[in-house]
Design a protein around this motif. Structure first.
Motif, PDB file in Angstrom:
ATOM      1  N   THR A   5      39.594  47.786  20.289  1.00 44.46           N
ATOM      2  CA  THR A   5      40.421  47.444  21.442  1.00 44.46           C
ATOM      3  C   THR A   5      41.244  48.664  21.821  1.00 44.46           C
ATOM      4  OG1 THR A   5      40.605  45.141  20.728  1.00 44.46           O
ATOM      5  CG2 THR A   5      42.204  45.929  22.341  1.00 44.46           C
ATOM      6  N   GLN A   6      41.094  49.074  23.053  1.00 41.59           N
ATOM      7  CA  GLN A   6      41.889  50.190  23.548  1.00 41.59           C
ATOM      8  C   GLN A   6      43.054  49.629  24.352  1.00 41.59           C
ATOM      9  OE1 GLN A   6      37.983  52.754  24.538  1.00 41.59           O
ATOM     10  NE2 GLN A   6      39.884  53.822  25.012  1.00 41.59           N
ATOM     11  N   LEU A   7      44.237  50.041  23.992  1.00 39.45           N
ATOM     12  CA  LEU A   7      45.440  49.532  24.621  1.00 39.45           C
ATOM     13  C   LEU A   7      45.804  50.404  25.804  1.00 39.45           C
ATOM     14  CD1 LEU A   7      47.346  48.804  21.307  1.00 39.45           C
ATOM     15  CD2 LEU A   7      45.975  47.232  22.683  1.00 39.45           C
ATOM     16  N   PHE A  90      36.854  56.941  25.376  1.00 42.38           N
ATOM     17  CA  PHE A  90      36.340  55.746  24.736  1.00 42.38           C
ATOM     18  C   PHE A  90      36.478  55.852  23.218  1.00 42.38           C
ATOM     19  CE2 PHE A  90      34.322  53.593  28.270  1.00 42.38           C
ATOM     20  CZ  PHE A  90      34.070  54.613  29.176  1.00 42.38           C
ATOM     21  N   CYS A  91      37.014  54.803  22.639  1.00 45.21           N
ATOM     22  CA  CYS A  91      37.027  54.650  21.194  1.00 45.21           C
ATOM     23  C   CYS A  91      35.810  53.807  20.819  1.00 45.21           C
ATOM     24  CB  CYS A  91      38.320  53.953  20.784  1.00 45.21           C
ATOM     25  SG  CYS A  91      38.538  53.683  19.023  1.00 45.21           S
ATOM     26  N   ALA A  92      35.209  54.105  19.672  1.00 47.66           N
ATOM     27  CA  ALA A  92      34.019  53.365  19.273  1.00 47.66           C
ATOM     28  C   ALA A  92      33.975  53.205  17.762  1.00 47.66           C
ATOM     29  CB  ALA A  92      32.749  54.074  19.751  1.00 47.66           C
ATOM     30  N   VAL A  93      33.351  52.133  17.320  1.00 41.66           N
ATOM     31  CA  VAL A  93      33.127  51.875  15.896  1.00 41.66           C
ATOM     32  C   VAL A  93      31.635  51.693  15.685  1.00 41.66           C
ATOM     33  CG1 VAL A  93      33.491  49.382  16.122  1.00 41.66           C
ATOM     34  CG2 VAL A  93      33.840  50.489  13.904  1.00 41.66           C
ATOM     35  N   SER A  94      31.157  52.204  14.567  1.00 39.51           N
ATOM     36  CA  SER A  94      29.743  52.100  14.254  1.00 39.51           C
ATOM     37  C   SER A  94      29.506  50.836  13.434  1.00 39.51           C
ATOM     38  CB  SER A  94      29.309  53.326  13.452  1.00 39.51           C
ATOM     39  OG  SER A  94      27.962  53.231  13.063  1.00 39.51           O
ATOM     40  N   GLY A  95      28.498  50.064  13.852  1.00 38.04           N
ATOM     41  CA  GLY A  95      28.194  48.864  13.105  1.00 38.04           C
ATOM     42  C   GLY A  95      27.009  48.137  13.681  1.00 38.04           C
ATOM     43  N   PHE A 101      31.714  50.165  21.763  1.00 35.51           N
ATOM     44  CA  PHE A 101      32.745  50.886  22.492  1.00 35.51           C
ATOM     45  C   PHE A 101      33.862  49.972  22.976  1.00 35.51           C
ATOM     46  CE2 PHE A 101      31.090  55.148  22.960  1.00 35.51           C
ATOM     47  CZ  PHE A 101      29.748  54.992  22.711  1.00 35.51           C
ATOM     48  N   GLY A 102      35.051  50.563  23.072  1.00 32.28           N
ATOM     49  CA  GLY A 102      36.142  49.887  23.742  1.00 32.28           C
ATOM     50  C   GLY A 102      35.959  49.972  25.246  1.00 32.28           C
ATOM     51  N   GLN A 103      36.887  49.390  25.967  1.00 32.65           N
ATOM     52  CA  GLN A 103      36.780  49.321  27.421  1.00 32.65           C
ATOM     53  C   GLN A 103      37.100  50.638  28.105  1.00 32.65           C
ATOM     54  OE1 GLN A 103      34.766  46.619  27.899  1.00 32.65           O
ATOM     55  NE2 GLN A 103      35.963  46.269  29.736  1.00 32.65           N
ATOM     56  N   GLY A 104      37.645  51.579  27.374  1.00 30.26           N
ATOM     57  CA  GLY A 104      37.944  52.886  27.935  1.00 30.26           C
ATOM     58  C   GLY A 104      39.364  52.997  28.456  1.00 30.26           C
ATOM     59  N   THR A 105      39.899  54.204  28.390  1.00 27.64           N
ATOM     60  CA  THR A 105      41.215  54.520  28.944  1.00 27.64           C
ATOM     61  C   THR A 105      41.077  55.732  29.849  1.00 27.64           C
ATOM     62  OG1 THR A 105      42.399  53.694  26.995  1.00 27.64           O
ATOM     63  CG2 THR A 105      43.584  55.218  28.434  1.00 27.64           C
ATOM     64  N   THR A 106      41.509  55.566  31.083  1.00 25.49           N
ATOM     65  CA  THR A 106      41.482  56.679  32.030  1.00 25.49           C
ATOM     66  C   THR A 106      42.771  57.475  31.891  1.00 25.49           C
ATOM     67  OG1 THR A 106      40.116  55.432  33.581  1.00 25.49           O
ATOM     68  CG2 THR A 106      41.302  57.332  34.441  1.00 25.49           C
ATOM     69  N   LEU A 107      42.623  58.735  31.603  1.00 23.56           N
ATOM     70  CA  LEU A 107      43.779  59.619  31.461  1.00 23.56           C
ATOM     71  C   LEU A 107      43.970  60.404  32.759  1.00 23.56           C
ATOM     72  CD1 LEU A 107      46.021  60.955  29.750  1.00 23.56           C
ATOM     73  CD2 LEU A 107      44.312  62.654  29.043  1.00 23.56           C
ATOM     74  N   GLN A 108      45.140  60.258  33.334  1.00 26.88           N
ATOM     75  CA  GLN A 108      45.520  61.036  34.518  1.00 26.88           C
ATOM     76  C   GLN A 108      46.542  62.079  34.075  1.00 26.88           C
ATOM     77  OE1 GLN A 108      47.903  58.939  37.414  1.00 26.88           O
ATOM     78  NE2 GLN A 108      47.323  60.326  39.067  1.00 26.88           N
ATOM     79  N   VAL A 109      46.362  63.311  34.509  1.00 24.52           N
ATOM     80  CA  VAL A 109      47.305  64.382  34.183  1.00 24.52           C
ATOM     81  C   VAL A 109      47.913  64.891  35.483  1.00 24.52           C
ATOM     82  CG1 VAL A 109      47.647  66.601  33.057  1.00 24.52           C
ATOM     83  CG2 VAL A 109      45.923  65.006  32.176  1.00 24.52           C
ATOM     84  N   LYS A 110      49.219  64.756  35.578  1.00 28.47           N
ATOM     85  CA  LYS A 110      49.933  65.150  36.796  1.00 28.47           C
ATOM     86  C   LYS A 110      50.486  66.567  36.659  1.00 28.47           C
ATOM     87  CE  LYS A 110      52.576  61.652  36.191  1.00 28.47           C
ATOM     88  NZ  LYS A 110      53.663  60.632  36.313  1.00 28.47           N
TER      89      LYS A 110
ATOM     90  N   SER B  38      29.110  49.563  33.622  1.00 26.04           N
ATOM     91  CA  SER B  38      29.527  49.053  34.918  1.00 26.04           C
ATOM     92  C   SER B  38      31.036  48.892  34.905  1.00 26.04           C
ATOM     93  CB  SER B  38      28.852  47.713  35.221  1.00 26.04           C
ATOM     94  OG  SER B  38      29.208  46.755  34.249  1.00 26.04           O
ATOM     95  N   LEU B  39      31.615  48.794  36.091  1.00 26.00           N
ATOM     96  CA  LEU B  39      33.072  48.725  36.199  1.00 26.00           C
ATOM     97  C   LEU B  39      33.621  47.478  35.526  1.00 26.00           C
ATOM     98  CD1 LEU B  39      33.738  50.037  39.801  1.00 26.00           C
ATOM     99  CD2 LEU B  39      34.323  51.135  37.628  1.00 26.00           C
ATOM    100  N   ASP B  40      32.925  46.358  35.691  1.00 22.33           N
ATOM    101  CA  ASP B  40      33.469  45.107  35.146  1.00 22.33           C
ATOM    102  C   ASP B  40      33.127  44.879  33.677  1.00 22.33           C
ATOM    103  OD1 ASP B  40      30.964  42.823  36.513  1.00 22.33           O
ATOM    104  OD2 ASP B  40      30.834  44.916  35.861  1.00 22.33           O
ATOM    105  N   GLN B  41      32.007  45.409  33.206  1.00 24.60           N
ATOM    106  CA  GLN B  41      31.575  45.148  31.829  1.00 24.60           C
ATOM    107  C   GLN B  41      31.817  46.317  30.883  1.00 24.60           C
ATOM    108  OE1 GLN B  41      30.279  42.269  30.586  1.00 24.60           O
ATOM    109  NE2 GLN B  41      30.693  41.314  32.560  1.00 24.60           N
ATOM    110  N   GLY B  42      32.142  47.488  31.416  1.00 20.75           N
ATOM    111  CA  GLY B  42      32.313  48.645  30.546  1.00 20.75           C
ATOM    112  C   GLY B  42      30.980  49.109  30.000  1.00 20.75           C
ATOM    113  N   LEU B  43      31.005  49.692  28.797  1.00 18.86           N
ATOM    114  CA  LEU B  43      29.792  50.207  28.152  1.00 18.86           C
ATOM    115  C   LEU B  43      29.185  49.121  27.282  1.00 18.86           C
ATOM    116  CD1 LEU B  43      30.586  53.835  26.979  1.00 18.86           C
ATOM    117  CD2 LEU B  43      28.511  53.119  28.130  1.00 18.86           C
TER     118      LEU B  43
END
Lengths: 111, 116
Positions: A5-7, A90-95, A101-110, B38-43
């Protein structure tokens, strides 16, 4: 079964500031953990990985992550953000024969 | 350059059609993985092959199928396409195939499928 889970789906930092991207995992066995980065219109690239041994893992581009079993966490950090760090992480665990994979976090740099 | 090659990079097709996505793994890698982004489902993990044999299966629709050939390249076949199949499809390869430790996955740049 393993999961991550990516927060925070979006994180915004100023150039030069600390980057902290959070990842918590769930695993019934000692996990193998990964962080990947995806730049626009590109595939995923490995930043770093934890398998066994040292819990502080150093990766490419100045990133590092610490495996904390007591907190089931594997947060990604970088002391000083650069504009070129803007990407999706993306954070991921092998299994079960795959990387989960987690849902991903978009990093914005200002600037 | 990860060493994983995917073709085509972009594909636009109509609903009901069938397409084939192709992947050549890194030299020496025996495992091939397919993911859908995809945008809604991720990877989402679709399927894994190791040296020609299916080893793990994820959220792959019955309309989708894959195979890995003796030269280790893999193809993902998508049929009876629907609007919701529009996504980025990634292929990845690795040296390992362990159930617990997949090792590092090397990703291709993806095939972007648009279904109109």
């Amino acid at each position: 079964a393993q999961s991550v889970t990516q927060l925070g789906s979006h994180v915004s930092v100023s150039e030069g500031a600390l980057v902290l991207l959070r990842c918590n995992y769930s695993s019934s066995v000692p996990p193998y953990l990964f962080w990947y980065v995806q730049y626009p219109n590109q595939g995923l690239q490995l930043l770093l990985k934890y398998t066994t041994g040292a819990t502080l893992v150093k990766g490419i581009n100045g990133f590092e992550a610490e495996f904390k079993k007591s907190e089931t966490s594997f947060h990604l950090t970088k002391p000083s953000a650069h504009m070129s760090d803007a990407a999706e992480y993306f954070c991921a665990v092998s299994g079960s024969g795959k990387l989960i994979f987690g849902q991903g976090t978009t990093l914005q740099v200002k600037p | 350059d990860s060493g994983v090659t995917q073709t085509p990079k972009h594909l636009i097709t109509a609903t009901g059609q069938r397409v084939t996505l192709r992947c050549s793994p890194r030299s020496g890698d025996l495992s091939v993985y397919w993911y859908q982004q995809s945008l809604d489902q991720g990877l989402q993990f679709l399927i894994q092959y190791y040296n020609g044999e299916e080893r793990a299966k994820g959220n792959i629709l019955e309309r989708f199928s894959a195979q890995q050939f003796p030269d280790l390249h893999s193809e993902l076949n998508l049929s009876s396409l629907e609007l919701g199949d529009s996504a980025l499809y990634f292929c990845a390869s690795s040296q390992l195939q362990g159930a617990r430790n997949t090792g590092e996955l090397f990703f291709g740049e993806g095939s972007r499928l648009t279904v109109l």
